[in-house]
Enzyme design. Sequence first.
Site, PDB file in Angstrom:
ATOM      1  N   ASN A   7       0.546  -2.763   2.315  1.00  0.00           N
ATOM      2  CA  ASN A   7       1.267  -2.885   1.045  1.00  0.00           C
ATOM      3  C   ASN A   7       2.668  -3.422   1.347  1.00  0.00           C
ATOM      4  O   ASN A   7       3.499  -2.717   1.914  1.00  0.00           O
ATOM      5  CB  ASN A   7       1.340  -1.497   0.382  1.00  0.00           C
ATOM      6  CG  ASN A   7       2.160  -1.506  -0.888  1.00  0.00           C
ATOM      7  OD1 ASN A   7       2.507  -2.559  -1.412  1.00  0.00           O
ATOM      8  ND2 ASN A   7       2.476  -0.319  -1.392  1.00  0.00           N
ATOM      9  N   LYS A   9       4.977  -4.000  -0.715  1.00  0.00           N
ATOM     10  CA  LYS A   9       5.985  -3.532  -1.690  1.00  0.00           C
ATOM     11  C   LYS A   9       6.880  -4.718  -2.075  1.00  0.00           C
ATOM     12  O   LYS A   9       6.354  -5.771  -2.415  1.00  0.00           O
ATOM     13  CB  LYS A   9       6.783  -2.360  -1.119  1.00  0.00           C
ATOM     14  CG  LYS A   9       5.880  -1.268  -0.546  1.00  0.00           C
ATOM     15  CD  LYS A   9       6.626  -0.003  -0.310  1.00  0.00           C
ATOM     16  CE  LYS A   9       5.795   0.938   0.541  1.00  0.00           C
ATOM     17  NZ  LYS A   9       6.264   2.309   0.496  1.00  0.00           N
ATOM     18  N   HIS A  91      -0.175   3.647  -7.462  1.00  0.00           N
ATOM     19  CA  HIS A  91       0.734   3.899  -6.329  1.00  0.00           C
ATOM     20  C   HIS A  91       1.870   4.803  -6.786  1.00  0.00           C
ATOM     21  O   HIS A  91       2.374   4.679  -7.899  1.00  0.00           O
ATOM     22  CB  HIS A  91       1.285   2.576  -5.779  1.00  0.00           C
ATOM     23  CG  HIS A  91       1.982   2.741  -4.466  1.00  0.00           C
ATOM     24  ND1 HIS A  91       3.284   3.198  -4.384  1.00  0.00           N
ATOM     25  CD2 HIS A  91       1.556   2.561  -3.192  1.00  0.00           C
ATOM     26  CE1 HIS A  91       3.622   3.264  -3.096  1.00  0.00           C
ATOM     27  NE2 HIS A  91       2.590   2.893  -2.359  1.00  0.00           N
ATOM     28  N   GLU A  93       4.943   4.895  -6.137  1.00  0.00           N
ATOM     29  CA  GLU A  93       6.203   4.264  -6.552  1.00  0.00           C
ATOM     30  C   GLU A  93       6.106   3.780  -7.996  1.00  0.00           C
ATOM     31  O   GLU A  93       7.094   3.787  -8.729  1.00  0.00           O
ATOM     32  CB  GLU A  93       6.570   3.127  -5.577  1.00  0.00           C
ATOM     33  CG  GLU A  93       7.082   3.711  -4.265  1.00  0.00           C
ATOM     34  CD  GLU A  93       6.934   2.812  -3.052  1.00  0.00           C
ATOM     35  OE1 GLU A  93       6.628   1.623  -3.211  1.00  0.00           O
ATOM     36  OE2 GLU A  93       7.131   3.324  -1.938  1.00  0.00           O
ATOM     37  N   GLU A 160      -2.178   9.498  -0.655  1.00  0.00           N
ATOM     38  CA  GLU A 160      -0.842   9.199  -0.166  1.00  0.00           C
ATOM     39  C   GLU A 160       0.137  10.264  -0.652  1.00  0.00           C
ATOM     40  O   GLU A 160       0.663  10.164  -1.778  1.00  0.00           O
ATOM     41  CB  GLU A 160      -0.390   7.834  -0.691  1.00  0.00           C
ATOM     42  CG  GLU A 160      -1.262   6.692  -0.258  1.00  0.00           C
ATOM     43  CD  GLU A 160      -0.488   5.381  -0.243  1.00  0.00           C
ATOM     44  OE1 GLU A 160      -0.446   4.762   0.811  1.00  0.00           O
ATOM     45  OE2 GLU A 160       0.101   5.026  -1.267  1.00  0.00           O
ATOM     46  N   GLY A 166       7.074   6.228   3.097  1.00  0.00           N
ATOM     47  CA  GLY A 166       8.349   5.590   3.433  1.00  0.00           C
ATOM     48  C   GLY A 166       9.384   6.529   4.017  1.00  0.00           C
ATOM     49  O   GLY A 166      10.563   6.171   4.139  1.00  0.00           O
ATOM     50  N   SER A 196       3.549   6.907   5.968  1.00  0.00           N
ATOM     51  CA  SER A 196       4.168   6.819   7.298  1.00  0.00           C
ATOM     52  C   SER A 196       3.146   6.705   8.436  1.00  0.00           C
ATOM     53  O   SER A 196       3.358   7.261   9.509  1.00  0.00           O
ATOM     54  CB  SER A 196       5.128   7.988   7.515  1.00  0.00           C
ATOM     55  OG  SER A 196       6.191   7.906   6.582  1.00  0.00           O
TER      56      SER A 196
HETATM   57  C1  PEP Z   1       2.596   2.845   0.851  1.00  0.00           C
HETATM   58  O1  PEP Z   1       3.506   2.267   0.273  1.00  0.00           O
HETATM   59  O2  PEP Z   1       1.459   2.839   0.358  1.00  0.00           O
HETATM   60  C2  PEP Z   1       2.878   3.536   2.108  1.00  0.00           C
HETATM   61  C3  PEP Z   1       1.961   4.297   2.615  1.00  0.00           C
HETATM   62  O3  PEP Z   1       4.121   3.346   2.658  1.00  0.00           O
HETATM   63  P1  PEP Z   1       4.619   3.804   4.115  1.00  0.00           P
HETATM   64  O4  PEP Z   1       3.556   3.409   5.093  1.00  0.00           O
HETATM   65  O5  PEP Z   1       5.896   3.069   4.323  1.00  0.00           O
HETATM   66  O6  PEP Z   1       4.792   5.282   4.077  1.00  0.00           O
END
Ligand code: PEP
Length: 236
Positions: A7, A9, A91, A93, A160, A166, A196
Amino acid sequence: MAIIASNFKTNHTRKTTKEFIQTVNSYLEENKIENEVIVFPTSSSLDNFNTVCNLTIGAQNAYAVNSGSFTGEIGTQQLDEFNIKTILIGHSERRHILGETQEEIALKYEFYKDLGYKIVYCIGEPLEVKQEGLQATLEYIYEQFVGIDTNYENLILAYEPVWAIGTGVTATNDDIKNVHNAIKEKINKPLLYGGSVKVENVAEICAIPNVDGALIGTASWIKEDFIQIIENTKDL
Ligand code: PEP
């Protein structure tokens, strides 16, 4: 075979996205890698990429419409131009920063489901819920399935935890195992972990039973790292 998704972003330009996709594509082709790989670039970097069949380009978001007056959004008219048939929905975010409600998410899900899109559907709990324990976490997650047809054939789930996205704090293997086992018992769909994931821990995480792959943000944005992530999971 692990499913590995990146992703982007709000990162990368058209130029660097193209370089990224071409490099990953060549690596997959030359090494006959069988992982299912999905890349979600920014909308402005979508294009007609010539990729091998196990590398799919998806949209991070789109409105539940073909075209119309929805300033700042794209619809299927724009996705069709690039033959995009994969979308990320739910997601954290978008839920927590952009304020998408479960009702809006469910409408979007239904719209893209009806069009046969592959949907990567994200669920996950914030820290305050995690701190209340596994039962509270599962209850919170199940609310994120309200209005969602979990029997949809083209569905991939991604667990997630919001507190892991993040932040550099990956969920422990036990956390992942507990939640994945519980979700899998209810919904038998491919289930990715995200939050992460790093080059160093992706193989260990993807080897946990009921983890079918990873959705990765930060650690996937450098193409060499993303290739290493795929390399580390190619035999799982
Ligand atoms: C994501 O945005 O789906 C994600 C898992 O981000 P990160 O790997 O940076 O935690």
